[in-house]
Design a protein around this motif. Structure first.
Motif, PDB file in Angstrom:
ATOM      1  N   ASP A 138       0.829  -1.206   0.000  1.00  0.00           N
ATOM      2  CA  ASP A 138       0.000   0.000   0.000  1.00  0.00           C
ATOM      3  C   ASP A 138       0.864   1.257   0.000  1.00  0.00           C
ATOM      4  O   ASP A 138       0.520   2.251  -0.641  1.00  0.00           O
ATOM      5  CB  ASP A 138      -0.908   0.008   1.225  1.00  0.00           C
ATOM      6  CG  ASP A 138      -1.933  -1.108   1.174  1.00  0.00           C
ATOM      7  OD1 ASP A 138      -2.941  -0.945   0.471  1.00  0.00           O
ATOM      8  OD2 ASP A 138      -1.715  -2.141   1.826  1.00  0.00           O
ATOM      9  N   GLN A 139       1.959   1.219   0.745  1.00  0.00           N
ATOM     10  CA  GLN A 139       2.903   2.324   0.798  1.00  0.00           C
ATOM     11  C   GLN A 139       4.303   1.752   0.925  1.00  0.00           C
ATOM     12  O   GLN A 139       4.493   0.646   1.440  1.00  0.00           O
ATOM     13  CB  GLN A 139       2.640   3.228   2.007  1.00  0.00           C
ATOM     14  CG  GLN A 139       1.296   3.918   2.021  1.00  0.00           C
ATOM     15  CD  GLN A 139       1.114   4.743   3.290  1.00  0.00           C
ATOM     16  OE1 GLN A 139       2.032   5.410   3.752  1.00  0.00           O
ATOM     17  NE2 GLN A 139      -0.086   4.682   3.861  1.00  0.00           N
ATOM     18  N   GLY A 140       5.284   2.532   0.472  1.00  0.00           N
ATOM     19  CA  GLY A 140       6.660   2.077   0.603  1.00  0.00           C
ATOM     20  C   GLY A 140       7.638   3.224   0.477  1.00  0.00           C
ATOM     21  O   GLY A 140       7.320   4.264  -0.109  1.00  0.00           O
ATOM     22  N   GLN A 141       8.812   3.021   1.029  1.00  0.00           N
ATOM     23  CA  GLN A 141       9.849   4.036   0.920  1.00  0.00           C
ATOM     24  C   GLN A 141      11.211   3.428   1.196  1.00  0.00           C
ATOM     25  O   GLN A 141      11.332   2.272   1.640  1.00  0.00           O
ATOM     26  CB  GLN A 141       9.576   5.199   1.876  1.00  0.00           C
ATOM     27  CG  GLN A 141       9.527   4.838   3.347  1.00  0.00           C
ATOM     28  CD  GLN A 141       9.135   6.034   4.210  1.00  0.00           C
ATOM     29  OE1 GLN A 141       8.094   6.659   4.005  1.00  0.00           O
ATOM     30  NE2 GLN A 141       9.991   6.359   5.181  1.00  0.00           N
ATOM     31  N   ILE A 142      12.251   4.200   0.928  1.00  0.00           N
ATOM     32  CA  ILE A 142      13.621   3.743   1.172  1.00  0.00           C
ATOM     33  C   ILE A 142      14.197   4.366   2.428  1.00  0.00           C
ATOM     34  O   ILE A 142      15.191   3.854   2.966  1.00  0.00           O
ATOM     35  CB  ILE A 142      14.527   4.023  -0.048  1.00  0.00           C
ATOM     36  CG1 ILE A 142      14.562   5.515  -0.379  1.00  0.00           C
ATOM     37  CG2 ILE A 142      14.068   3.215  -1.262  1.00  0.00           C
ATOM     38  CD1 ILE A 142      15.544   5.877  -1.490  1.00  0.00           C
ATOM     39  N   GLU A 143      13.612   5.455   2.906  1.00  0.00           N
ATOM     40  CA  GLU A 143      14.097   6.095   4.127  1.00  0.00           C
ATOM     41  C   GLU A 143      13.543   5.352   5.345  1.00  0.00           C
ATOM     42  O   GLU A 143      12.354   5.029   5.410  1.00  0.00           O
ATOM     43  CB  GLU A 143      13.671   7.556   4.202  1.00  0.00           C
ATOM     44  CG  GLU A 143      14.224   8.426   3.083  1.00  0.00           C
ATOM     45  CD  GLU A 143      13.394   8.357   1.816  1.00  0.00           C
ATOM     46  OE1 GLU A 143      12.295   7.744   1.865  1.00  0.00           O
ATOM     47  OE2 GLU A 143      13.839   8.885   0.784  1.00  0.00           O
ATOM     48  N   VAL A 144      14.413   5.108   6.319  1.00  0.00           N
ATOM     49  CA  VAL A 144      13.981   4.476   7.560  1.00  0.00           C
ATOM     50  C   VAL A 144      13.717   5.583   8.574  1.00  0.00           C
ATOM     51  O   VAL A 144      14.650   6.208   9.091  1.00  0.00           O
ATOM     52  CB  VAL A 144      15.047   3.501   8.094  1.00  0.00           C
ATOM     53  CG1 VAL A 144      14.537   2.793   9.350  1.00  0.00           C
ATOM     54  CG2 VAL A 144      15.423   2.480   7.028  1.00  0.00           C
ATOM     55  N   ASP A 145      12.432   5.827   8.860  1.00  0.00           N
ATOM     56  CA  ASP A 145      12.056   6.907   9.779  1.00  0.00           C
ATOM     57  C   ASP A 145      10.803   6.485  10.541  1.00  0.00           C
ATOM     58  O   ASP A 145      10.556   5.280  10.733  1.00  0.00           O
ATOM     59  CB  ASP A 145      11.850   8.223   9.016  1.00  0.00           C
ATOM     60  CG  ASP A 145      10.870   8.084   7.846  1.00  0.00           C
ATOM     61  OD1 ASP A 145       9.989   7.201   7.910  1.00  0.00           O
ATOM     62  OD2 ASP A 145      10.982   8.863   6.879  1.00  0.00           O
TER      63      ASP A 145
END
Length: 289
Positions: A51-58
């Motif tokens: 549903d959502q994704g990213q490369i930054e770990v936050d």
């Protein structure tokens, strides 16, 4: 127990991580993804795996109720050591790692001061290819799923992992200790890969494909191998795997001696014994289908 409100975060969208994401999304769950490359996230979004994704770990990590790591074991340990502060209370954490010794205890110790639980699992599924583009939930349907709890795990977490395997349509679910798992995997998987790799490295002949038969193809299917992952797995399970290799060397040395001596009766005995054992394996395998 898994509810339809459960939100999953898959950290590492490779072959297994991507397949988990795909399977959970198909079952109607909210799935988030973390990956090293934006191209991986884009692929997962385009193919409706997450549903959502990213490369930054936050703080994105804190949205998840369940975190499943599809990373190499040592990379998973380093990730948890670095980003554990982002994991919200009551989160259940699991993995897909092929080796448990020196991984499970390290992670559980690392998380001992947090109100979270790590329970390790091993989906016995895979392919000779790697990467999210090869993700496929069909490989789960004939595969075994192993849960490896420790005395630090709750019954609720064990039941959750059982539900997870059922949700992903694994064929058979088993529970083993960390030690039992690593002994089993050394023989049933790692030794098999050692044999396949060794067989392929015995002769360097680019024309083999022109006259090979099914026997060679079947024996060497798993010799097309991810060198980074399997090097790590072998080293983590070094002592147990070395013992299995030595037992195999003893067995093949015995066969060599029997052949050298033209001991027909012992050779026939070895053939009969292997046939019986394989038939027993076939019966148990069919029972689980």
């Amino acid at each position: 127990m898994i509810s339809k409100d459960t939100k999953f975060l898959i950290v590492g969208l490779g072959l297994l991580g991507g397949s988990y994401a795909m399977g959970l999304k198909q079952e109607g769950y909210t799935v988030y993804g973390l990956a090293r490359r934006q191209e991986t996230i884009d692929y997962a979004l385009e193919h409706d795996m997450i549903d959502q994704g990213q490369i930054e770990v936050d703080d994105f990590v804190s949205q998840a109720d369940v975190i499943i790591f599809g990373m190499y074991p040592t990379a998973m340990v380093k990730w948890i050591q670095t980003y554990k502060h982002l994991i919200k209370d009551h989160t259940l954490i699991s993995d897909v790692s092929g080796v448990k010794t020196n991984i499970v205890d390290v992670i559980q110790d690392e998380l001992k001061d947090k109100d979270v639980e790590f329970i390790s699992c091993h989906p016995m599924a895979g392919r000779e290819t790697s990467g999210i583009e090869y993700a496929n939930t069909e490989m789960f349907k004939k595969a075994n799923f192993i849960i490896t709890p420790t005395d630090k795990n709750s019954q609720e977490a064990i039941e959750f992992c059982h539900d997870l395997a059922y949700t992903l349509h694994f064929n058979h679910i088993a529970i083993l200790s960390v030690e039992e798992h690593d002994h089993m995997i050394a023989f049933l998987s790692q030794l098999c890969h050692v044999i396949a790799v060794s067989l392929m490295n015995t002769h360097d002949n680019s024309h083999l494909v022109e006259y090979t038969g099914d026997s060679f193809r079947d024996l060497t299917r798993i010799a097309q191998i991810n060198e980074n992952m399997w090097t790590e797995l072998f080293l983590l399970n070094k002592e147990i795997l070395l013992d299995e290799i030595n037992q195999f060397i003893d067995s093949i040395s015995h066969f060599r001696d029997v052949l050298q001596e033209e001991n027909k009766e012992e050779m026939k005995h070895l053939f009969v014994q292997s046939t019986k054992r394989r038939k027993l394996f076939n019966k148990k395998d069919a029972k689980n289908l």
